[in-house]
Design a protein around this motif. Structure first.
Motif, PDB file in Angstrom:
ATOM      1  N   MET A   1     -14.891  25.606   9.911  1.00 18.84           N
ATOM      2  CA  MET A   1     -15.696  26.795   9.557  1.00 18.84           C
ATOM      3  C   MET A   1     -14.776  28.001   9.361  1.00 18.84           C
ATOM      4  N   TYR A   2     -14.885  28.598   8.196  1.00 22.78           N
ATOM      5  CA  TYR A   2     -14.025  29.758   7.946  1.00 22.78           C
ATOM      6  C   TYR A   2     -14.800  31.054   8.078  1.00 22.78           C
ATOM      7  N   GLN A   3     -14.087  32.059   8.517  1.00 21.37           N
ATOM      8  CA  GLN A   3     -14.743  33.325   8.846  1.00 21.37           C
ATOM      9  C   GLN A   3     -14.440  34.396   7.811  1.00 21.37           C
ATOM     10  N   THR A   4     -15.292  35.394   7.761  1.00 20.05           N
ATOM     11  CA  THR A   4     -15.050  36.550   6.902  1.00 20.05           C
ATOM     12  C   THR A   4     -13.897  37.359   7.506  1.00 20.05           C
ATOM     13  N   TRP A   5     -13.334  38.266   6.710  1.00 20.47           N
ATOM     14  CA  TRP A   5     -12.257  39.123   7.218  1.00 20.47           C
ATOM     15  C   TRP A   5     -12.685  39.821   8.502  1.00 20.47           C
ATOM     16  N   GLU A   6     -13.881  40.357   8.467  1.00 22.00           N
ATOM     17  CA  GLU A   6     -14.366  41.143   9.607  1.00 22.00           C
ATOM     18  C   GLU A   6     -14.392  40.295  10.878  1.00 22.00           C
ATOM     19  N   LYS A   7     -14.978  39.094  10.744  1.00 18.74           N
ATOM     20  CA  LYS A   7     -15.107  38.222  11.917  1.00 18.74           C
ATOM     21  C   LYS A   7     -13.749  37.711  12.365  1.00 18.74           C
ATOM     22  N   ILE A  27      -0.940  42.416  18.357  1.00 16.93           N
ATOM     23  CA  ILE A  27      -1.119  41.284  17.459  1.00 16.93           C
ATOM     24  C   ILE A  27      -0.767  41.782  16.062  1.00 16.93           C
ATOM     25  N   VAL A  28       0.044  40.997  15.370  1.00 15.98           N
ATOM     26  CA  VAL A  28       0.450  41.386  14.014  1.00 15.98           C
ATOM     27  C   VAL A  28      -0.314  40.482  13.047  1.00 15.98           C
ATOM     28  N   PHE A  29      -1.453  40.960  12.614  1.00 16.43           N
ATOM     29  CA  PHE A  29      -2.400  40.124  11.888  1.00 16.43           C
ATOM     30  C   PHE A  29      -1.928  39.813  10.469  1.00 16.43           C
ATOM     31  N   GLY A  30      -1.622  40.867   9.718  1.00 16.73           N
ATOM     32  CA  GLY A  30      -1.242  40.710   8.309  1.00 16.73           C
ATOM     33  C   GLY A  30      -1.506  42.024   7.621  1.00 16.73           C
ATOM     34  N   VAL A  31      -0.933  42.186   6.432  1.00 18.41           N
ATOM     35  CA  VAL A  31      -1.094  43.464   5.755  1.00 18.41           C
ATOM     36  C   VAL A  31      -1.079  43.243   4.241  1.00 18.41           C
ATOM     37  N   GLY A  32      -1.774  44.126   3.537  1.00 17.23           N
ATOM     38  CA  GLY A  32      -1.677  44.100   2.079  1.00 17.23           C
ATOM     39  C   GLY A  32      -3.010  43.929   1.394  1.00 17.23           C
ATOM     40  N   ASN A  33      -2.894  43.510   0.136  1.00 20.44           N
ATOM     41  CA  ASN A  33      -4.060  43.355  -0.725  1.00 20.44           C
ATOM     42  C   ASN A  33      -4.780  42.045  -0.395  1.00 20.44           C
ATOM     43  N   LYS A  34      -6.016  42.150   0.032  1.00 17.96           N
ATOM     44  CA  LYS A  34      -6.764  40.961   0.446  1.00 17.96           C
ATOM     45  C   LYS A  34      -7.196  40.094  -0.737  1.00 17.96           C
ATOM     46  N   ASN A  35      -6.955  40.587  -1.952  1.00 22.82           N
ATOM     47  CA  ASN A  35      -7.213  39.773  -3.151  1.00 22.82           C
ATOM     48  C   ASN A  35      -5.918  39.500  -3.906  1.00 22.82           C
ATOM     49  N   ALA A  36      -4.817  39.486  -3.183  1.00 22.83           N
ATOM     50  CA  ALA A  36      -3.504  39.366  -3.835  1.00 22.83           C
ATOM     51  C   ALA A  36      -3.338  38.023  -4.527  1.00 22.83           C
ATOM     52  N   VAL A  78       0.705  42.783  -2.686  1.00 20.35           N
ATOM     53  CA  VAL A  78       0.779  41.412  -2.183  1.00 20.35           C
ATOM     54  C   VAL A  78       0.185  41.375  -0.775  1.00 20.35           C
ATOM     55  N   TYR A  79       0.017  40.171  -0.247  1.00 21.84           N
ATOM     56  CA  TYR A  79      -0.452  40.051   1.135  1.00 21.84           C
ATOM     57  C   TYR A  79       0.671  39.409   1.961  1.00 21.84           C
ATOM     58  N   ILE A  80       0.913  39.968   3.136  1.00 21.11           N
ATOM     59  CA  ILE A  80       2.032  39.512   3.965  1.00 21.11           C
ATOM     60  C   ILE A  80       1.528  39.100   5.349  1.00 21.11           C
ATOM     61  N   ALA A  81       1.883  37.890   5.752  1.00 22.69           N
ATOM     62  CA  ALA A  81       1.476  37.413   7.084  1.00 22.69           C
ATOM     63  C   ALA A  81       2.605  36.558   7.669  1.00 22.69           C
ATOM     64  N   ASN A  82       2.388  36.077   8.852  1.00 17.24           N
ATOM     65  CA  ASN A  82       3.391  35.267   9.540  1.00 17.24           C
ATOM     66  C   ASN A  82       2.772  33.976  10.070  1.00 17.24           C
ATOM     67  N   ILE A  83       3.634  33.017  10.391  1.00 15.38           N
ATOM     68  CA  ILE A  83       3.168  31.773  11.019  1.00 15.38           C
ATOM     69  C   ILE A  83       2.525  32.078  12.374  1.00 15.38           C
ATOM     70  N   VAL A  84       3.195  32.877  13.197  1.00 16.86           N
ATOM     71  CA  VAL A  84       2.561  33.304  14.456  1.00 16.86           C
ATOM     72  C   VAL A  84       2.330  34.814  14.444  1.00 16.86           C
ATOM     73  N   ILE A 111      -7.363  31.125   2.761  1.00 15.62           N
ATOM     74  CA  ILE A 111      -8.639  30.825   2.105  1.00 15.62           C
ATOM     75  C   ILE A 111      -9.303  32.109   1.608  1.00 15.62           C
ATOM     76  N   LEU A 112      -9.208  33.165   2.387  1.00 14.09           N
ATOM     77  CA  LEU A 112      -9.844  34.429   1.982  1.00 14.09           C
ATOM     78  C   LEU A 112      -9.071  35.139   0.876  1.00 14.09           C
ATOM     79  N   VAL A 113      -7.748  35.127   0.948  1.00 13.06           N
ATOM     80  CA  VAL A 113      -6.936  35.813  -0.072  1.00 13.06           C
ATOM     81  C   VAL A 113      -6.987  35.031  -1.395  1.00 13.06           C
ATOM     82  N   LYS A 114      -6.986  33.699  -1.302  1.00 13.31           N
ATOM     83  CA  LYS A 114      -6.926  32.813  -2.479  1.00 13.31           C
ATOM     84  C   LYS A 114      -5.730  33.132  -3.381  1.00 13.31           C
ATOM     85  N   PRO A 115      -4.530  33.136  -2.840  1.00 14.27           N
ATOM     86  CA  PRO A 115      -3.359  33.455  -3.673  1.00 14.27           C
ATOM     87  C   PRO A 115      -3.046  32.324  -4.647  1.00 14.27           C
TER      88      PRO A 115
END
Ligand code: URA
Length: 183
Positions: A1-7, A27-36, A78-84, A111-115
């Motif tokens: 089950m995948y969640q919305t950004w908010e959830k 917590i370093v969640f991620g940053v950038g364009n969510k439709n990147a 762009v959208y930037i995230a990490n493994i942990v 899944i949400l960004v769909k890069p």
């Protein structure tokens, strides 16, 4: 089950899925364009990222930003995230159980960004996303297509700080990304 950004952002707030929760500041969640169209995946937060709560804001991040500027990538596009999402103490590599515990968050983000393209920054990102059989020295600069996403493995920006000669490779790999049509 995948969640919305908010959830998703809410659900991670008190995450205690692994031992990194005990030593983190943020917590370093991620940053950038969510439709990147292009997503970058690093390893895990360092001291600066842990303090500020944003990926790649320390020395390695500054070098990455310079690479972005050289090839015409805008960090905010762009959208930037990490493994942990939490800092491994002393900047050690994330352990297998930590990466595993955190993977659902990253999967959800992808899944949400769909890069169209995911740039894998270094060996930890490469092995955790594409598999342990991949090695960064042999794989960097070579596209790998999987389930409709094109992956470009490259050096981790921190590796460029240790070995200047890797900067040319890094720029070449980013240029391959910017040359993809239809981005
Ligand atoms: N190194 C990483 O892999 N990620 C960051 O966010 C910072 C440094």
């Amino acid at each position: 089950m995948y969640q919305t950004w908010e959830k998703l952002e809410k659900s991670i707030q008190n995450c205690q899925k692994c031992k990194l929760c005990k030593t983190r500041q943020n917590i370093v969640f991620g940053v950038g364009n969510k439709n990147a169209k292009i997503m970058f995946i690093g390893e895990g937060p360092g001291a600066d990222e842990d303090r500020i709560g944003e990926p790649f804001v320390g020395r390695a991040g500054k070098l990455m930003n310079m690479g972005f500027e050289l090839v015409g990538i805008k960090r905010e596009e762009v959208y930037i995230a990490n493994i942990v999402k939490c800092r491994p103490p002393g900047n050690r590599n994330p352990e297998e159980d930590e990466a595993y515990a955190c993977m659902d968050y990253l999967r959800n983000q992808v899944i949400l960004v769909k890069p169209k393209i995911i740039v894998l920054l270094g060996s930890v990102a490469l092995k955790n996303i594409l598999g342990k059989e991949y090695g960064i020295t042999a794989s960097r600069g070579k596209w790998v297509e999987k389930k409709g996403i094109n992956y470009m493995p490259t050096w981790h920006p921190a590796a460029l700080l240790r070995d200047e000669t890797k900067k040319v490779d890094f720029i070449k790999d980013l240029l391959q990304v910017t040359k993809v049509q239809g981005l």
